[in-house]
Design a protein around this motif. Structure first.
Motif, PDB file in Angstrom:
ATOM      1  N   UNK A 182      40.370  31.975  40.837  1.00  0.00           N
ATOM      2  CA  UNK A 182      39.231  31.180  40.357  1.00  0.00           C
ATOM      3  C   UNK A 182      37.994  31.407  41.234  1.00  0.00           C
ATOM      4  N   UNK A 183      38.207  31.607  42.534  1.00  0.00           N
ATOM      5  CA  UNK A 183      37.082  31.920  43.409  1.00  0.00           C
ATOM      6  C   UNK A 183      36.516  33.298  43.096  1.00  0.00           C
ATOM      7  N   UNK A 184      37.371  34.241  42.807  1.00  0.00           N
ATOM      8  CA  UNK A 184      36.906  35.587  42.438  1.00  0.00           C
ATOM      9  C   UNK A 184      36.038  35.508  41.188  1.00  0.00           C
ATOM     10  N   UNK A 185      36.498  34.744  40.198  1.00  0.00           N
ATOM     11  CA  UNK A 185      35.707  34.570  38.974  1.00  0.00           C
ATOM     12  C   UNK A 185      34.375  33.901  39.260  1.00  0.00           C
ATOM     13  N   UNK A 186      34.367  32.936  40.146  1.00  0.00           N
ATOM     14  CA  UNK A 186      33.158  32.163  40.429  1.00  0.00           C
ATOM     15  C   UNK A 186      32.037  33.020  40.998  1.00  0.00           C
ATOM     16  N   UNK A 187      32.391  34.111  41.694  1.00  0.00           N
ATOM     17  CA  UNK A 187      31.369  34.992  42.265  1.00  0.00           C
ATOM     18  C   UNK A 187      31.142  36.237  41.400  1.00  0.00           C
ATOM     19  N   UNK A 188      31.638  36.188  40.153  1.00  0.00           N
ATOM     20  CA  UNK A 188      31.391  37.275  39.213  1.00  0.00           C
ATOM     21  C   UNK A 188      32.338  38.453  39.311  1.00  0.00           C
ATOM     22  N   UNK A 189      33.466  38.291  40.024  1.00  0.00           N
ATOM     23  CA  UNK A 189      34.426  39.380  40.154  1.00  0.00           C
ATOM     24  C   UNK A 189      35.484  39.358  39.062  1.00  0.00           C
ATOM     25  N   UNK A 190      36.334  40.371  39.101  1.00  0.00           N
ATOM     26  CA  UNK A 190      37.456  40.478  38.161  1.00  0.00           C
ATOM     27  C   UNK A 190      38.752  40.273  38.940  1.00  0.00           C
ATOM     28  N   UNK A 191      39.455  39.176  38.744  1.00  0.00           N
ATOM     29  CA  UNK A 191      40.678  38.912  39.515  1.00  0.00           C
ATOM     30  C   UNK A 191      41.835  39.788  39.060  1.00  0.00           C
ATOM     31  N   UNK A 192      42.694  40.143  40.011  1.00  0.00           N
ATOM     32  CA  UNK A 192      43.881  40.931  39.664  1.00  0.00           C
ATOM     33  C   UNK A 192      44.981  40.072  39.050  1.00  0.00           C
ATOM     34  N   UNK A 193      44.926  38.777  39.294  1.00  0.00           N
ATOM     35  CA  UNK A 193      45.967  37.847  38.816  1.00  0.00           C
ATOM     36  C   UNK A 193      47.351  38.337  39.243  1.00  0.00           C
ATOM     37  N   UNK A 194      47.489  38.655  40.535  1.00  0.00           N
ATOM     38  CA  UNK A 194      48.705  39.315  41.019  1.00  0.00           C
ATOM     39  C   UNK A 194      49.952  38.453  40.836  1.00  0.00           C
ATOM     40  N   UNK A 195      49.847  37.140  41.056  1.00  0.00           N
ATOM     41  CA  UNK A 195      51.019  36.274  40.861  1.00  0.00           C
ATOM     42  C   UNK A 195      51.429  36.227  39.393  1.00  0.00           C
TER      43      UNK A 195
END
Length: 501
Positions: A305-318
């Protein structure tokens, strides 16, 4: 088998934190779906044929060769060939190719060339690769824990499944009698998940836009029973004649973390067809997080959610790790490529083999028919119960082309007749919509048509060969070894299985 793990043991706190992180990943995906984060990546995605193929290794006397490490060192192509769960397995990742024009001919040619090179390099180890759904010379002693590939993920997965279950896994499959013989039954306890490695498959990947995911997944579920009936290639295990596509029940049982009592309580199995038609890909990921405890609770330090908040693309590793331990026959996949997120459906019902042209034909039939079902004016799943689709999977797996399947507007119909009358025209229509040339459609769908007309799948050929050998006085072990030797010769020659004598 999925991503590598960094931990070597897990605590109770790891499990609680992992559950929380999976939930955060699902929330992040919901935000991405609502916010259109996938749009740039998959707006009218190019149609690609992507596949993974699992192989068995055999030595000169057709017994399993427990040598995947040495074989992979000889092949020396880590981008294409990797280890799998059993020491008698390797996996090949086929670089995706276009489903347009005549491009599939080039893909078929490259696949043959890669296999020829690999086979030439591994002969020094008295080993060769066999494309077959279940190696008929595998015996119960080959399925013990000592034959797990030396990889932390595989060892941890085995440990976690047995910890969750608390007792040995039971294999219990009642077969389909060979001509002139009685029904055979496999009943055995196993102390490892290596029976899962006996189930060698071909996995097909289809990348789709989020708004089209549900329709494609529902269509793939409708088609699963037809796929296994049409491509069955796994009739023997541990010397027993079982189902035409025995991978289905063996895989379901080999990773089952439920005891008898939990089954009676209605706890969902980890190898799962599902229980309903879906409206969004989120339905599947939410079910996975809601119903299944973690097997490999490997936690990263990244907050999606923090990655999304700064405009990034999360890997959603879990989410990816957890998703890799829920074995849906049509599995949803989230991944990132070139910094952009995308969604895929991983179709897992098909066995490997028998030949390169057979697997290309199986792929073409799947992609074309799913496309046509999605494009239909009235969705097939709107007048077919989910239970009927699931029942078709098990009937198709048990009886192959002898199966009688349920299909809307037709009722109960032979699998071969259903394909010839109804589904082959749909597959042709769908492939044409992708842009595949008439020559390519004729080549691959012609193989499917020939298989139905001759009523000869890989499983049917294997069963007939063994029945004839035994009628001539051979014992089961000799019959299976001789059959497999003939199978390998035909596989090398490359003619489609419906033409084998």
């Amino acid at each position: 088998m999925g991503a590598e793990v960094t931990a070597r043991e897990f605590t109770r706190a790891d499990r609680r934190l992992f559950r929380k992180k999976v939930r955060s990943c699902v929330d992040a995906m919901k935000q991405m779906l609502d916010g259109g984060d996938f749009r740039d990546a998959v707006d009218k995605p190019a149609p690609l044929l992507g596949m993974e193929i699992e192989f068995n290794l055999v030595n000169g006397d057709m017994a399993p060769a427990m040598s995947n490490r040495e074989v992979l060192e000889s092949i020396d192509d880590a981008a294409v060939f990797q280890t799998e769960l059993g020491q008698f397995n390797v996996e090949m990742n086929v670089e995706p190719g276009p489903l347009t024009g005549d491009a599939t001919f080039e893909l078929e040619k490259k696949l043959r060339a890669s296999l020829d090179v690999a086979d030439a390099r591994i002969h020094a180890h008295d080993a060769e690769m066999v494309m077959i759904g279940m190696l008929p010379t595998l015996q119960l002693e080959h399925l013990d824990r000592e034959w797990i590939t030396a990889n932390p993920r595989y060892e941890l997965l085995n440990e976690q499944i047995f910890t969750a279950r608390g007792e040995d896994i039971e294999l219990d499959v009642e077969g389909v009698a060979l001509p002139g013989s009685d029904v055979e039954i496999l009943r055995a306890d196993t102390n490892s998940v290596v029976p899962e490695a006996a189930c060698t498959s071909m996995q097909l990947h289809l990348r789709v836009a989020p708004e089209e995911f549900a329709a494609h997944w529902n269509a793939a579920q409708c088609l699963a029973g037809v796929q296994v009936a049409l491509a069955a290639n796994s009739p023997f295990l541990a010397g027993k004649a079982l189902w035409h596509e025995s991978r289905i029940p063996i895989f379901e049982q080999a990773t089952d973390t439920r005891t008898f009592e939990l089954k009676n309580q209605g706890v969902r199995p980890r190898v799962w067809f599902g229980e309903r038609w879906i409206h969004s890909v989120l339905d599947l990921f939410e079910e996975n997080s809601r119903y299944f405890p973690a097997l490999l609770p490997d936690v990263s330090d990244i907050d999606p959610l923090e990655v999304l908040a700064v405009g990034g693309v999360p890997e959603l590793s879990e989410l990816q790790m957890h998703n890799g331990t829920v074995y849906r026959w049509n599995r949803p996949v989230y991944d990132c490529s070139d910094g952009k997120p995308h969604l895929r459906i991983e179709n897992r019902v098909l066995p490997a083999g028998p030949t390169v042209v057979d697997i290309m034909a199986n792929a073409a039939f799947y992609y074309g028919t799913v496309r046509a079902l999605v494009n239909a004016e009235r969705p097939l799943w709107s007048h077919m119960s989910f239970h009927a689709a699931e029942e078709n999977l098990h009937i198709g797996a048990k009886y192959g082309l002898d199966a009688t399947l349920y299909w809307p507007e037709i009722g109960w119909v032979g699998a071969d007749e259903l394909v010839l009358r109804r589904l082959l025209p749909l597959a042709d229509e769908g492939l044409a919509d992708f842009g595949l040339s008439a020559a390519a459609r004729d080549r691959y769908l012609g193989v499917i048509e020939g298989r139905c007309l001759n009523r000869q799948t890989g499983a049917a050929w294997q069963r007939e060969h063994v029945a004839r050998a035994e009628a001539s006085g051979a014992d089961r072990s000799t019959a299976l070894t001789g059959m497999l030797r003939g199978y390998v010769e035909n596989m090398r020659a490359g003619d489609p299985v419906h033409t084998w004598s």
